[in-house]
Design a protein around this motif. Structure first.
Motif, short mmCIF file in Angstrom:
data_model
loop_
_atom_site.label_atom_id
_atom_site.label_comp_id
_atom_site.label_asym_id
_atom_site.label_seq_id
_atom_site.Cartn_x
_atom_site.Cartn_y
_atom_site.Cartn_z
N VAL A 84 -5.64 114.96 93.87
CA VAL A 84 -4.45 114.17 93.57
C VAL A 84 -4.84 112.85 92.90
CG1 VAL A 84 -2.58 112.86 94.67
CG2 VAL A 84 -2.93 115.26 95.24
N ALA A 85 -5.91 112.22 93.38
CA ALA A 85 -6.38 110.97 92.78
C ALA A 85 -6.84 111.20 91.33
CB ALA A 85 -7.51 110.37 93.61
N GLN A 86 -7.56 112.30 91.10
CA GLN A 86 -8.01 112.63 89.73
C GLN A 86 -6.80 112.90 88.84
OE1 GLN A 86 -10.83 115.87 89.86
NE2 GLN A 86 -11.99 114.91 91.50
N HIS A 87 -5.82 113.62 89.36
CA HIS A 87 -4.61 113.95 88.60
C HIS A 87 -3.85 112.67 88.24
CE1 HIS A 87 -0.35 115.28 88.25
NE2 HIS A 87 -0.91 116.18 87.47
N ALA A 88 -3.71 111.75 89.20
CA ALA A 88 -3.00 110.50 88.95
C ALA A 88 -3.73 109.69 87.87
CB ALA A 88 -2.87 109.69 90.24
N ALA A 89 -5.05 109.66 87.92
CA ALA A 89 -5.83 108.94 86.90
C ALA A 89 -5.61 109.56 85.52
CB ALA A 89 -7.30 108.94 87.27
N ALA A 90 -5.59 110.89 85.47
CA ALA A 90 -5.36 111.58 84.19
C ALA A 90 -3.94 111.28 83.68
CB ALA A 90 -5.57 113.09 84.35
N CYS A 91 -2.98 111.23 84.57
CA CYS A 91 -1.61 110.89 84.19
C CYS A 91 -1.54 109.47 83.64
CB CYS A 91 -0.66 111.02 85.38
SG CYS A 91 -0.29 112.71 85.87
N ARG A 92 -2.21 108.53 84.33
CA ARG A 92 -2.22 107.14 83.86
C ARG A 92 -2.87 107.04 82.48
NH1 ARG A 92 -3.09 106.32 89.33
NH2 ARG A 92 -5.36 106.22 89.09
N ASP A 93 -3.96 107.76 82.29
CA ASP A 93 -4.62 107.77 80.98
C ASP A 93 -3.69 108.30 79.90
OD1 ASP A 93 -6.92 106.78 82.14
OD2 ASP A 93 -7.98 108.70 82.13
N ASP A 94 -2.98 109.40 80.20
CA ASP A 94 -2.02 109.96 79.24
C ASP A 94 -0.92 108.96 78.92
OD1 ASP A 94 -3.26 112.38 78.86
OD2 ASP A 94 -1.78 113.56 79.98
N ASP A 95 -0.38 108.34 79.97
CA ASP A 95 0.70 107.37 79.77
C ASP A 95 0.23 106.21 78.91
OD1 ASP A 95 2.40 108.91 81.31
OD2 ASP A 95 2.27 107.63 83.09
#
Length: 125
Positions: A84-95
């Motif tokens: 979940v932490a990795q996914h959130a970081a990837a989401c933040r990067d995309d955003d």
């Protein structure tokens, strides 16, 4: 034909919720989401103490996009939290890459409980 429209609406809503990121998802986000779903596939429980909620995704101005229920009866909480932490970081990067913005509204953690032997999110009131 009438039965097709509710199914399409449900599929569209599921896709939006499951990507848990603003905008079209990039490959790392989708791959991580699939890993989260796999790690969280067994939601069976005996009582409320085995049910937990976890924030997923990332809003452009901070905080999770949504929450998932998970069961500690058969799931590895540490592995799920790491994914979940990795996914959130990837989401933040995309955003950030896409210049995304959000309403900055806070999504409250609903908590989770065991209902009919399965962990589910509590309903918001």
């Amino acid at each position: 034909m009438k039965n097709l429209f509710p199914a399409l609406g449900l599929a569209a809503a599921s896709l939006l919720i499951l990507t848990a990121c603003a905008g079209p998802p990039e490959e790392p986000v989708v791959a991580l989401w699939q890993q989260i779903k796999s790690a969280n596939a067994d939601l069976r429980c005996d009582d409320n103490s085995q049910c937990h909620s976890i924030g997923v995704g990332a809003k452009a101005c901070g905080g999770p996009e949504n929450y998932l229920a998970w069961s500690s009866k058969h799931s590895d909480g540490a592995q799920l939290k790491a994914l979940v932490a990795q996914h959130a970081a990837a989401c933040r990067d995309d955003d950030q890459r896409k210049g995304m913005m959000s309403t900055c509204s806070v999504v409250s953690d609903p908590g989770a409980s065991c209902r009919a032997g399965v962990c589910v999110l509590n309903q918001q009131q």
